[in-house]
Design a protein around this motif. Sequence first.
Motif, short mmCIF file in Angstrom:
data_model
loop_
_atom_site.label_atom_id
_atom_site.label_comp_id
_atom_site.label_asym_id
_atom_site.label_seq_id
_atom_site.Cartn_x
_atom_site.Cartn_y
_atom_site.Cartn_z
N MET A 1 57.96 13.06 117.61
CA MET A 1 56.59 13.42 117.29
C MET A 1 56.60 14.58 116.29
O MET A 1 57.29 15.57 116.48
CB MET A 1 55.88 13.85 118.57
CG MET A 1 54.46 14.30 118.34
SD MET A 1 53.61 14.51 119.91
CE MET A 1 53.13 16.19 119.77
N LYS A 2 55.83 14.44 115.23
CA LYS A 2 55.71 15.49 114.23
C LYS A 2 54.58 16.43 114.61
O LYS A 2 53.63 16.04 115.27
CB LYS A 2 55.43 14.90 112.85
CG LYS A 2 56.58 14.09 112.31
CD LYS A 2 56.30 13.65 110.92
CE LYS A 2 55.27 12.55 110.91
NZ LYS A 2 54.96 12.05 109.59
N ARG A 3 54.71 17.68 114.16
CA ARG A 3 53.65 18.65 114.41
C ARG A 3 53.61 19.63 113.24
O ARG A 3 54.64 20.03 112.72
CB ARG A 3 53.94 19.40 115.71
CG ARG A 3 52.89 20.45 116.01
CD ARG A 3 53.12 21.11 117.32
NE ARG A 3 54.41 21.78 117.30
CZ ARG A 3 54.94 22.36 118.34
NH1 ARG A 3 54.32 22.37 119.48
NH2 ARG A 3 56.10 22.97 118.25
N LEU A 4 52.41 19.99 112.84
CA LEU A 4 52.20 20.99 111.81
C LEU A 4 51.55 22.19 112.48
O LEU A 4 50.57 22.04 113.20
CB LEU A 4 51.27 20.44 110.71
CG LEU A 4 50.83 21.44 109.64
CD1 LEU A 4 52.02 21.87 108.80
CD2 LEU A 4 49.76 20.82 108.77
N SER A 5 52.12 23.37 112.27
CA SER A 5 51.57 24.59 112.83
C SER A 5 51.05 25.46 111.71
O SER A 5 51.75 25.71 110.73
CB SER A 5 52.63 25.37 113.61
OG SER A 5 53.07 24.65 114.72
N LEU A 6 49.82 25.91 111.84
CA LEU A 6 49.23 26.88 110.91
C LEU A 6 49.30 28.24 111.59
O LEU A 6 48.82 28.40 112.71
CB LEU A 6 47.77 26.52 110.61
CG LEU A 6 47.51 25.12 110.08
CD1 LEU A 6 46.01 24.91 109.87
CD2 LEU A 6 48.28 24.88 108.79
N VAL A 7 49.91 29.20 110.91
CA VAL A 7 50.10 30.52 111.50
C VAL A 7 49.21 31.52 110.79
O VAL A 7 49.24 31.65 109.57
CB VAL A 7 51.58 30.96 111.42
CG1 VAL A 7 51.77 32.33 112.04
CG2 VAL A 7 52.49 29.93 112.09
N TYR A 8 48.43 32.23 111.59
CA TYR A 8 47.54 33.28 111.10
C TYR A 8 47.99 34.60 111.70
O TYR A 8 48.51 34.63 112.82
CB TYR A 8 46.09 33.02 111.54
CG TYR A 8 45.48 31.78 110.94
CD1 TYR A 8 44.69 31.85 109.81
CD2 TYR A 8 45.69 30.53 111.52
CE1 TYR A 8 44.12 30.71 109.26
CE2 TYR A 8 45.12 29.39 110.98
CZ TYR A 8 44.34 29.49 109.85
OH TYR A 8 43.78 28.37 109.32
#
Length: 60
Positions: A1-8
Amino acid sequence: MKRLSLVYRNQTEGKSLRINIPEPIDNIDSAELEQDAQSLIDNGLVPAGYVFMEKIKRKK
């Protein structure tokens, strides 16, 4: 499973916030992604004081 994480990151408090997106599309345009990440801030979905720092793609 692929996942994209946006980090703030909150630059005054040093805290970070991560938004995970499961199964992102393969060909993500980096410029569009940065605009969309900023839209989350502009529309109040990410708390005030946070700035977009990076994207992380992961495969599980």
